[in-house]
Design a protein around this motif. Structure first.
Motif, short mmCIF file in Angstrom:
data_model
loop_
_atom_site.label_atom_id
_atom_site.label_comp_id
_atom_site.label_asym_id
_atom_site.label_seq_id
_atom_site.Cartn_x
_atom_site.Cartn_y
_atom_site.Cartn_z
N GLN A 287 0.84 -1.12 0.12
CA GLN A 287 0.07 0.00 0.06
C GLN A 287 0.66 1.26 -0.19
N LEU A 288 1.93 1.29 0.77
CA LEU A 288 2.75 2.37 0.83
C LEU A 288 3.44 2.75 -0.67
N ARG A 289 3.89 1.72 -1.30
CA ARG A 289 4.51 2.04 -2.64
C ARG A 289 5.59 2.81 -2.71
N GLN B 228 -4.76 11.54 -1.07
CA GLN B 228 -4.22 11.86 -2.24
C GLN B 228 -2.70 12.43 -2.27
N THR C 91 0.90 12.66 -1.87
CA THR C 91 2.24 11.93 -1.77
C THR C 91 3.18 12.41 -0.51
N SER D 271 9.52 8.79 -1.51
CA SER D 271 8.09 9.18 -1.66
C SER D 271 7.09 7.81 -1.23
N TRP D 272 6.04 8.14 -0.69
CA TRP D 272 5.18 6.86 -0.53
C TRP D 272 3.75 7.62 -0.26
N HIS D 273 2.82 6.43 -0.21
CA HIS D 273 1.36 6.74 -0.50
C HIS D 273 0.74 6.07 0.66
N LEU D 274 -0.33 6.99 1.14
CA LEU D 274 -1.20 6.07 2.32
C LEU D 274 -2.57 6.02 1.64
N THR E 110 6.57 12.72 1.33
CA THR E 110 8.09 12.58 1.21
C THR E 110 8.86 12.82 2.37
#
Length: 454
Positions: A359-361, A394, A396, A387-390, A398
């Motif tokens: 999920q973090l990617r 929306q 990102t 960089s990651w996503h939760l 950092t």
């Protein structure tokens, strides 16, 4: 006739060669009767426990040492800190004081002729001395992990260990890998012990024979700091003192470790064989003979120099990597992987909703010297933006890290903001302040090849 037969039987018994087992017991008793050896054995079985327990209870930790930053979190970090120190200093010194002196002591005391009369076999003398020194060295080495593990577990507890890529190892898995790491460094220790035997035989009463394993180990450590190709690093027996780091990544980086062990064992066998040949050729009738002439160079030194060339050629063909092994892609993957694992740990500390690495990617964009030089090789001028996503957000996230990458692939990532993620050493949790896993972390770049991120 009876008296004559009895005398003949007595002469046969008196001229019978002493067995290797009896010679081994005799040499072992001689070694352990020395106060120096007894103190070393005692120190190996007691000092690591006291050191690990004392450091684990301090407010500051040796964070510049591999796994040192986790000594407050688990008792299994202590044995790895001791292993890093032992591979640099302790094990070379132990092999010098035991194997480097086992033959030279007879030269200093002038007891070779008495020993030959008693044993009547140079081959058995060599085997007994080599086995006795090996036994004492193994006894000392066994004390280091056992003592440090007991000290760490008693002082801190049997808790999970954070690996070099940020993933958690369960206590049982951590204990097994700690033991395996110590078993792996036996190979380079045997190589140094064999070099000690060679120095003790070749240089006689000269103190250089006693110092030879330590000097060789120091030279190999200095060589590992130079910007050498990967194939040259792997071809030196001292690399196995470093390659155990790969056991603590997922997946394990065992390629360099296996090569390092194989090279170390080749060195151990070769140096022991050279010591054996020199010992059989020496003149025991000359009390001033010290074996430090041309034969010591031609039979002892030159074959080892040739062995370096052979191992470099073989490893170079087997692992076609004549560069540093450190490039932009490998650094980016290593940093992103470690960050994703440690971000999950921080999430648990702060009681935030659980998130997975998928999920973090997490990704990392790294450059060297601000992009002014090619992004490859060791240096303290690496800079990465992670960089990651939760889920459900929306924006990102950092974070910035400054990296110090060493020539053997290990790096220290130092957080440079934002403060909410990696700006402070401590994070405020419901249970109180706790070390921030994202503030600073260790990692390892796989030098031989890259395992793509799954």
């Amino acid at each position: 006739m009876t008296a004559t037969a009895t005398i003949a039987d007595d002469n046969a018994v008196s001229t019978r060669r002493v067995s290797v087992a009896r010679g081994y017991r005799f040499e072992l008793v001689k070694l352990v009767s020395q106060w120096r050896i007894r103190l070393l054995v005692l120190a190996c079985w007691i000092a690591p426990a006291l050191f690990v327990a004392a450091v684990s209870l301090q407010s500051t930790l040796p964070s510049d040492t591999l796994f040192g930053r986790w000594m407050h979190a688990t008792g299994w970090a202590g044995p790895l800190v001791v292993l890093g120190f032992a591979g640099t200093w302790a094990l070379p010194l132990l092999t010098s004081l035991v194997a480097g002196d086992v033959f030279a002591a007879e030269d200093r005391l002038g007891t070779w002729r008495h020993l030959l009369v008693a044993v009547r076999s140079p081959q058995r003398i060599f085997a007994a001395k080599a086995l006795a020194s090996l036994t004492v060295i193994l006894l000392m080495v066994a004390g280091l992990p056992a003592s440090s593990a007991v000290g760490g577990v008693v002082a801190v507890g049997n808790h999970p260990l954070v690996g070099l890529d940020g993933h958690l190892l369960a206590p049982g898995d951590a204990a097994f890998k700690v033991l395996l790491a110590w078993v792996c460094v036996l190979a380079p220790t045997l190589a140094l012990a064999a070099i000690g035997l060679l120095g003790s035989v070749a240089l006689g009463r000269s103190p250089m024979g006693l110092l030879l394993p330590t000097l060789v180990a120091l030279a190999m450590q200095l060589t590992q700091m130079l910007p050498l190709p990967v194939a040259v690093r792997l071809a030196l027996p001292g690399y196995a003192f470093i390659a155990w780091n790969g056991l603590f990544t997922s997946p394990e980086q065992i390629g360099p470790l296996l090569i390092g062990i194989a090279v170390s064992l080749v060195w151990a066998v070769t140096a022991t064989a050279l010591a054996y040949l020199l010992f059989l050729r020496r003149d025991f009738t000359n009390l001033t003979y010290d074996n430090s002439g041309r034969r010591a160079i031609t039979t002892g030194l030159l074959p080892l120099v040739a062995l370096v060339g052979v191992t470099v050629a073989v490893v170079g063909v087997a692992t076609p990597s004549m560069g540093s092994g450190i490039d932009q892609g490998k650094v980016q993957r290593s940093v992103a992987t470690a960050f994703a694992h440690l971000y999950r740990m921080q999430t648990q500390q702060l009681n935030r909703p659980a998130v997975t690495e998928a999920q973090l990617r997490a990704t990392a964009a790294c450059n060297k010297s601000g992009g002014h030089v090619a992004p490859q090789g060791a240096g303290n001028d690496w800079r990465c933006v992670v960089s990651w996503h939760l889920p459900g957000i929306q924006v990102t996230g950092t974070a910035i890290y400054q990296l110090d990458v060493t020539a053997n692939g290990r790096f220290i990532a130092d957080g440079d903001g934002p403060k909410e993620v990696n700006g402070f050493f401590l994070v405020r949790t419901p249970a109180g302040d706790a070390p921030n896993p994202l503030w600073q972390f260790d990692g390892n770049v796989e030098l031989l090849h890259t395992t793509p991120k799954g």
